[in-house]
Design a protein around this motif. Sequence first.
Motif, short mmCIF file in Angstrom:
data_model
loop_
_atom_site.label_atom_id
_atom_site.label_comp_id
_atom_site.label_asym_id
_atom_site.label_seq_id
_atom_site.Cartn_x
_atom_site.Cartn_y
_atom_site.Cartn_z
N LYS A 127 0.83 -1.21 0.00
CA LYS A 127 0.00 0.00 0.00
C LYS A 127 0.86 1.25 0.00
N ARG A 128 0.23 2.36 -0.38
CA ARG A 128 0.91 3.65 -0.37
C ARG A 128 0.82 4.25 1.02
N ILE A 129 1.74 5.15 1.33
CA ILE A 129 1.84 5.66 2.70
C ILE A 129 0.58 6.43 3.12
N PHE A 130 -0.04 7.19 2.22
CA PHE A 130 -1.24 7.93 2.61
C PHE A 130 -2.41 6.98 2.91
N GLU A 131 -2.46 5.84 2.23
CA GLU A 131 -3.50 4.85 2.51
C GLU A 131 -3.29 4.24 3.91
N LEU A 132 -2.05 3.97 4.24
CA LEU A 132 -1.73 3.41 5.55
C LEU A 132 -1.99 4.43 6.66
N GLU A 133 -1.69 5.69 6.40
CA GLU A 133 -1.94 6.73 7.40
C GLU A 133 -3.41 6.75 7.79
N GLU A 134 -4.28 6.73 6.80
CA GLU A 134 -5.72 6.76 7.07
C GLU A 134 -6.18 5.49 7.79
N ALA A 135 -5.68 4.35 7.37
CA ALA A 135 -6.12 3.08 7.94
C ALA A 135 -5.61 2.86 9.37
N LEU A 136 -4.47 3.45 9.71
CA LEU A 136 -3.83 3.15 10.99
C LEU A 136 -3.94 4.25 12.05
N GLU A 137 -4.55 5.38 11.72
CA GLU A 137 -4.57 6.47 12.70
C GLU A 137 -5.30 6.10 13.99
N GLU A 138 -6.27 5.20 13.94
CA GLU A 138 -6.97 4.80 15.16
C GLU A 138 -6.14 3.85 16.02
N PHE A 139 -4.98 3.41 15.52
CA PHE A 139 -4.11 2.49 16.26
C PHE A 139 -2.83 3.17 16.74
N SER A 140 -2.88 4.49 16.97
CA SER A 140 -1.77 5.29 17.49
C SER A 140 -0.64 5.49 16.49
N PHE A 141 -0.90 5.37 15.21
CA PHE A 141 0.08 5.68 14.18
C PHE A 141 -0.14 7.13 13.75
N VAL A 142 0.94 7.92 13.74
CA VAL A 142 0.84 9.35 13.44
C VAL A 142 1.91 9.72 12.41
N ARG A 143 1.52 10.53 11.45
CA ARG A 143 2.44 11.00 10.42
C ARG A 143 3.40 12.01 11.02
N ILE A 144 4.71 11.85 10.80
CA ILE A 144 5.69 12.79 11.33
C ILE A 144 6.48 13.49 10.24
N SER A 145 6.28 13.08 8.99
CA SER A 145 6.92 13.74 7.85
C SER A 145 6.20 13.29 6.59
N ASN A 146 6.58 13.84 5.45
CA ASN A 146 5.96 13.42 4.20
C ASN A 146 6.21 11.95 3.91
N SER A 147 7.27 11.42 4.48
CA SER A 147 7.66 10.05 4.14
C SER A 147 7.65 9.07 5.31
N GLU A 148 7.07 9.46 6.46
CA GLU A 148 7.14 8.55 7.62
C GLU A 148 5.93 8.67 8.53
N ILE A 149 5.48 7.51 9.01
CA ILE A 149 4.43 7.37 10.02
C ILE A 149 5.03 6.56 11.16
N VAL A 150 4.78 6.95 12.41
CA VAL A 150 5.31 6.19 13.54
C VAL A 150 4.19 5.65 14.41
N ASN A 151 4.51 4.56 15.10
CA ASN A 151 3.61 3.94 16.06
C ASN A 151 3.98 4.49 17.44
N PHE A 152 3.13 5.36 17.98
CA PHE A 152 3.46 5.98 19.27
C PHE A 152 3.45 4.98 20.42
N LYS A 153 2.90 3.80 20.24
CA LYS A 153 2.96 2.78 21.28
C LYS A 153 4.37 2.21 21.40
#
Length: 101
Positions: free
Chosen positions: A36-62
């Motif tokens: 999947k593309r990163i923007f698709e993953l950002e939308e799908a994972l935001e309810e699981f504590s994943f947050v975008r920190i740059s144009n190219s990265e999403i992190v799991n705050f857990k």
Amino acid sequence: KDDQGFIIELKKIETIYTENKKVYAKSENETYQLKKRIFELEEALEEFSFVRISNSEIVNFKQVKSINFKIVGTIILNFKSGNKTYVSRRYVKKIKDYLNV
């Protein structure tokens, strides 16, 4: 990974990032290429504590152990594994809002 498909537990993923037009998920000691593309993953994972920190990265705050605000205008995220990453200046406000600071 290595031409095989794997099921990855979300709680083990530290970061999802793009590199050379490909998307990867990184756990403590493994890296997997994702379909999947990163923007698709950002939308799908935001309810699981994943947050975008740059144009190219999403992190799991857990998986974040500590947050360093010492450098003005920059945030460093330290993971439980000892790895670290930097929040892009454009996303600092978003992270502060997420953390309510």
